[in-house]
Design a protein around this motif. Structure first.
Motif, PDB file in Angstrom:
ATOM      1  N   THR A 290      28.302  50.542  62.194  1.00  0.00           N
ATOM      2  CA  THR A 290      29.082  49.654  61.331  1.00  0.00           C
ATOM      3  C   THR A 290      29.335  50.280  59.966  1.00  0.00           C
ATOM      4  OG1 THR A 290      27.100  48.593  60.424  1.00  0.00           O
ATOM      5  CG2 THR A 290      28.048  47.621  62.429  1.00  0.00           C
ATOM      6  N   ASP A 291      30.329  49.731  59.268  1.00  0.00           N
ATOM      7  CA  ASP A 291      30.602  50.157  57.889  1.00  0.00           C
ATOM      8  C   ASP A 291      29.424  49.830  56.986  1.00  0.00           C
ATOM      9  OD1 ASP A 291      33.121  51.133  58.531  1.00  0.00           O
ATOM     10  OD2 ASP A 291      34.127  49.238  58.071  1.00  0.00           O
ATOM     11  N   ASN A 292      28.741  48.718  57.259  1.00  0.00           N
ATOM     12  CA  ASN A 292      27.559  48.362  56.495  1.00  0.00           C
ATOM     13  C   ASN A 292      26.515  49.464  56.578  1.00  0.00           C
ATOM     14  OD1 ASN A 292      24.707  47.209  56.391  1.00  0.00           O
ATOM     15  ND2 ASN A 292      25.850  45.461  55.589  1.00  0.00           N
ATOM     16  N   ALA A 293      26.317  50.009  57.769  1.00  0.00           N
ATOM     17  CA  ALA A 293      25.344  51.089  57.947  1.00  0.00           C
ATOM     18  C   ALA A 293      25.789  52.349  57.209  1.00  0.00           C
ATOM     19  CB  ALA A 293      25.164  51.386  59.434  1.00  0.00           C
ATOM     20  N   VAL A 294      27.083  52.637  57.218  1.00  0.00           N
ATOM     21  CA  VAL A 294      27.604  53.784  56.462  1.00  0.00           C
ATOM     22  C   VAL A 294      27.263  53.634  54.985  1.00  0.00           C
ATOM     23  CG1 VAL A 294      29.677  55.021  55.733  1.00  0.00           C
ATOM     24  CG2 VAL A 294      29.477  54.219  58.093  1.00  0.00           C
ATOM     25  N   GLN A 295      27.526  52.452  54.442  1.00  0.00           N
ATOM     26  CA  GLN A 295      27.289  52.203  53.019  1.00  0.00           C
ATOM     27  C   GLN A 295      25.817  52.336  52.664  1.00  0.00           C
ATOM     28  OE1 GLN A 295      29.008  48.331  52.538  1.00  0.00           O
ATOM     29  NE2 GLN A 295      31.100  49.058  52.905  1.00  0.00           N
ATOM     30  N   THR A 296      24.940  51.870  53.545  1.00  0.00           N
ATOM     31  CA  THR A 296      23.505  51.970  53.267  1.00  0.00           C
ATOM     32  C   THR A 296      23.073  53.422  53.166  1.00  0.00           C
ATOM     33  OG1 THR A 296      23.070  49.890  54.426  1.00  0.00           O
ATOM     34  CG2 THR A 296      21.202  51.348  54.058  1.00  0.00           C
ATOM     35  N   LEU A 297      23.516  54.244  54.097  1.00  0.00           N
ATOM     36  CA  LEU A 297      23.100  55.649  54.096  1.00  0.00           C
ATOM     37  C   LEU A 297      23.714  56.421  52.934  1.00  0.00           C
ATOM     38  CD1 LEU A 297      23.167  56.538  57.905  1.00  0.00           C
ATOM     39  CD2 LEU A 297      21.190  56.067  56.471  1.00  0.00           C
ATOM     40  N   THR A 298      24.979  56.204  52.670  1.00  0.00           N
ATOM     41  CA  THR A 298      25.617  56.946  51.571  1.00  0.00           C
ATOM     42  C   THR A 298      25.061  56.507  50.217  1.00  0.00           C
ATOM     43  OG1 THR A 298      27.473  55.382  51.583  1.00  0.00           O
ATOM     44  CG2 THR A 298      27.730  57.414  52.854  1.00  0.00           C
ATOM     45  N   SER A 299      24.536  55.283  50.123  1.00  0.00           N
ATOM     46  CA  SER A 299      23.981  54.808  48.852  1.00  0.00           C
ATOM     47  C   SER A 299      22.694  55.525  48.470  1.00  0.00           C
ATOM     48  CB  SER A 299      23.724  53.297  48.925  1.00  0.00           C
ATOM     49  OG  SER A 299      22.608  53.005  49.763  1.00  0.00           O
ATOM     50  N   VAL A 300      22.046  56.198  49.433  1.00  0.00           N
ATOM     51  CA  VAL A 300      20.812  56.935  49.138  1.00  0.00           C
ATOM     52  C   VAL A 300      21.035  58.440  49.220  1.00  0.00           C
ATOM     53  CG1 VAL A 300      19.284  55.054  49.790  1.00  0.00           C
ATOM     54  CG2 VAL A 300      20.003  56.699  51.526  1.00  0.00           C
ATOM     55  N   GLY A 301      22.291  58.848  49.103  1.00  0.00           N
ATOM     56  CA  GLY A 301      22.575  60.270  48.966  1.00  0.00           C
ATOM     57  C   GLY A 301      23.050  61.006  50.191  1.00  0.00           C
ATOM     58  N   ILE A 302      23.204  60.325  51.327  1.00  0.00           N
ATOM     59  CA  ILE A 302      23.751  61.000  52.511  1.00  0.00           C
ATOM     60  C   ILE A 302      25.251  61.191  52.291  1.00  0.00           C
ATOM     61  CG2 ILE A 302      24.074  60.894  55.004  1.00  0.00           C
ATOM     62  CD1 ILE A 302      21.143  61.106  54.079  1.00  0.00           C
ATOM     63  N   PRO A 303      25.773  62.415  52.414  1.00  0.00           N
ATOM     64  CA  PRO A 303      27.205  62.632  52.175  1.00  0.00           C
ATOM     65  C   PRO A 303      28.062  61.835  53.162  1.00  0.00           C
ATOM     66  CG  PRO A 303      26.002  64.714  52.280  1.00  0.00           C
ATOM     67  CD  PRO A 303      25.057  63.652  52.749  1.00  0.00           C
ATOM     68  N   PRO A 304      29.149  61.229  52.695  1.00  0.00           N
ATOM     69  CA  PRO A 304      30.028  60.489  53.620  1.00  0.00           C
ATOM     70  C   PRO A 304      30.497  61.335  54.791  1.00  0.00           C
ATOM     71  CG  PRO A 304      30.603  59.985  51.343  1.00  0.00           C
ATOM     72  CD  PRO A 304      29.592  61.093  51.290  1.00  0.00           C
ATOM     73  N   SER A 305      30.700  62.638  54.568  1.00  0.00           N
ATOM     74  CA  SER A 305      31.153  63.521  55.651  1.00  0.00           C
ATOM     75  C   SER A 305      30.094  63.694  56.736  1.00  0.00           C
ATOM     76  CB  SER A 305      31.530  64.895  55.084  1.00  0.00           C
ATOM     77  OG  SER A 305      30.404  65.485  54.444  1.00  0.00           O
ATOM     78  N   ALA A 306      28.840  63.309  56.428  1.00  0.00           N
ATOM     79  CA  ALA A 306      27.751  63.464  57.395  1.00  0.00           C
ATOM     80  C   ALA A 306      27.506  62.188  58.183  1.00  0.00           C
ATOM     81  CB  ALA A 306      26.471  63.878  56.682  1.00  0.00           C
ATOM     82  N   VAL A 307      28.401  61.200  58.062  1.00  0.00           N
ATOM     83  CA  VAL A 307      28.213  59.930  58.751  1.00  0.00           C
ATOM     84  C   VAL A 307      29.445  59.589  59.575  1.00  0.00           C
ATOM     85  CG1 VAL A 307      27.562  57.506  58.516  1.00  0.00           C
ATOM     86  CG2 VAL A 307      26.806  59.152  56.788  1.00  0.00           C
ATOM     87  N   ASP A 308      29.267  59.411  60.869  1.00  0.00           N
ATOM     88  CA  ASP A 308      30.321  58.950  61.778  1.00  0.00           C
ATOM     89  C   ASP A 308      30.074  57.484  62.116  1.00  0.00           C
ATOM     90  OD1 ASP A 308      31.349  61.478  61.833  1.00  0.00           O
ATOM     91  OD2 ASP A 308      30.512  62.012  63.788  1.00  0.00           O
ATOM     92  N   ARG A 309      31.160  56.728  62.356  1.00  0.00           N
ATOM     93  CA  ARG A 309      31.005  55.311  62.707  1.00  0.00           C
ATOM     94  C   ARG A 309      31.821  54.992  63.970  1.00  0.00           C
ATOM     95  NH1 ARG A 309      32.804  50.504  63.130  1.00  0.00           N
ATOM     96  NH2 ARG A 309      34.917  51.201  62.729  1.00  0.00           N
ATOM     97  N   PRO A 310      31.322  55.372  65.140  1.00  0.00           N
ATOM     98  CA  PRO A 310      32.056  55.076  66.380  1.00  0.00           C
ATOM     99  C   PRO A 310      31.771  53.691  66.951  1.00  0.00           C
ATOM    100  CG  PRO A 310      30.134  56.366  66.903  1.00  0.00           C
ATOM    101  CD  PRO A 310      30.128  56.203  65.397  1.00  0.00           C
ATOM    102  N   GLY A 311      30.752  53.000  66.436  1.00  0.00           N
ATOM    103  CA  GLY A 311      30.300  51.755  67.035  1.00  0.00           C
ATOM    104  C   GLY A 311      28.929  51.951  67.653  1.00  0.00           C
ATOM    105  N   PHE A 312      28.419  50.902  68.268  1.00  0.00           N
ATOM    106  CA  PHE A 312      27.070  50.941  68.856  1.00  0.00           C
ATOM    107  C   PHE A 312      27.136  51.517  70.268  1.00  0.00           C
ATOM    108  CE2 PHE A 312      22.933  49.019  67.715  1.00  0.00           C
ATOM    109  CZ  PHE A 312      22.204  49.471  68.799  1.00  0.00           C
TER     110      PHE A 312
END
Length: 394
Positions: free
Chosen positions: A174-196
């Motif tokens: 989810t986008d919520n999960a993307v936001q949580t990870l990027t908020s602690v320093g994970i680069p946005p380019s290192a996060v994919d969001r295909p679904g569960f």
């Protein structure tokens, strides 16, 4: 009304054989389901020869007491959920950097590093929270140039133990999960969001009244009865019994199937439930997709995989008794999106179950909103992305 889904695996122009190591464990049932979904998707990628292994990180490569973590998790979450809340909250901290690397070395030891050095995978995938740093460090110490991949199994309010200061690629639902990870320093380019990620049997479902009728015929269920499917989690929960007892007495005019998981005591106690509705206990089952297609309403804890599978099946969800921590976050996320209703007590569960039983329009709203959250081909797209990254790193 039937439904048909289009789409499938992303194509990848990679023709060399690759090796992928997946690290999972029998901690609940969801992590194993996601690991199997990814393994199967990798093995059916067109034009790619993929050798995939799934190993239990805790019992195979961990020192005592980490090797006993599956038992510890099952015991704590079943008997002392308040203690699990404490552990979840205390460990829900941003990644701490290299000064605590020694902890992973002590509890994990060299076994994972040695396995990686021997098998030489092109990618190492973990589907377990709190393990990313240890896995990445083991890869570095093995001197094998393997990519580190992390498949997150929380819907939202992702536990920060998933994150690490070591380089890794994250796959989230989810986008919520993307936001949580990027908020602690994970680069946005290192996060994919295909679904569960779900297993193939859920990605290929085409729900219709006819499909439900066939599923009921195979399961020996009446075509005309209202069927409630109840799931108490893979390990089961004593609290589930009080909830199910009230539902058994509710004015549903329904058959209730209860999946008790590995909890034999819960199975025996469900056998003794008496009420206005017939209750049939089931143990640990493999034909979850067929049971979901055959049912009219799902009563469940809010495990991430169970929610994802039910959404793919178009099954309305009434949630109850979420495990403190990750399941509470899952519950908030799906309820806020109108894809589930949540009971806060056994009496409330019986009331909501009765209301939903006699309200087809309300169940249809839940079903439609759940379908919006479904991602039947997430495993295929994740598998293709992993292989593309392997190709790019060569």
């Amino acid at each position: 009304m039937g439904m048909r889904r289009a789409g499938g695996a992303c194509q990848t122009p990679y023709n060399r054989g690759v090796r992928v190591q997946i690290l999972s464990s029998r901690v609940g049932g969801g992590h194993q389901s996601v690991a199997v979904a990814l393994r199967d998707a990798l093995q059916r990628l067109p034009g790619v020869d993929v050798d995939v292994s799934i190993d239990d990180l805790y019992t195979t490569y961990g020192h005592f007491p980490v090797s006993r973590f599956p038992w510890f998790y099952a015991t704590i979450t079943r008997r002392f959920p308040w203690l699990w809340r404490f552990i979840f909250d205390v460990t829900n901290r941003p990644p701490s950097g290299p000064r605590f690397n020694w902890i992973g070395d002590v509890v994990g030891g060299p076994a994972l590093k040695e396995m990686i050095a021997e098998r030489r995978p092109d990618a190492v995938v973990t589907v377990l929270p709190g393990t990313t740093g240890f896995v990445a460090r083991s890869v570095l110490r093995s001197q094998v140039p393997a990519n580190v991949e992390v498949v997150v199994t929380d819907w939202a309010d992702v536990h920060l133990g998933w994150a690490s200061t070591f380089p890794a690629q994250y796959t989230v639902p989810t986008d919520n999960a993307v936001q949580t990870l990027t908020s602690v320093g994970i680069p946005p380019s290192a996060v994919d969001r295909p679904g569960f990620l779900v297993r193939r049997q859920f990605g290929e479902i085409e729900w219709s009244p006819a499909a439900r009728g066939l599923a009921r015929e195979r399961l020996g269920l009446s075509r005309d009865r209202f069927v409630v499917l109840a799931m108490a989690g893979t390990e089961g929960s004593p609290e589930a019994l009080a909830h199910l007892a009230t539902v058994a007495r509710a004015p549903l005019d329904a058959d209730i199937l209860v999946v008790c998981g590995r909890n034999r005591r819960l199975f025996r106690r469900v056998q003794k439930l008496k009420g206005a509705n017939p209750v049939v206990p089931l143990g640990f089952v493999e034909n979850v997709a067929e049971l979901m297609v055959a049912s009219d309403l799902l009563l469940t804890k809010t495990g991430g995989v169970t929610l994802a599978e039910a959404f793919c099946c178009g099954l309305p969800i009434l949630a109850f008794d979420p495990l403190p921590g990750q399941e509470e976050g899952n519950a908030r996320y799906v309820v806020d999106r109108g894809a589930a209703e949540l009971a806060v007590s056994p009496t409330h569960l019986a009331t909501l179950a009765a209301e939903l039983r006699w309200s087809p329009s309300r169940r249809e709203t839940l079903r439609e909103n759940g379908l919006l959250l479904s991602a039947p081909h997430a495993a295929d797209s994740t598998a293709a992305a992993i292989v593309r990254r392997i190709a790019a790193s060569q």
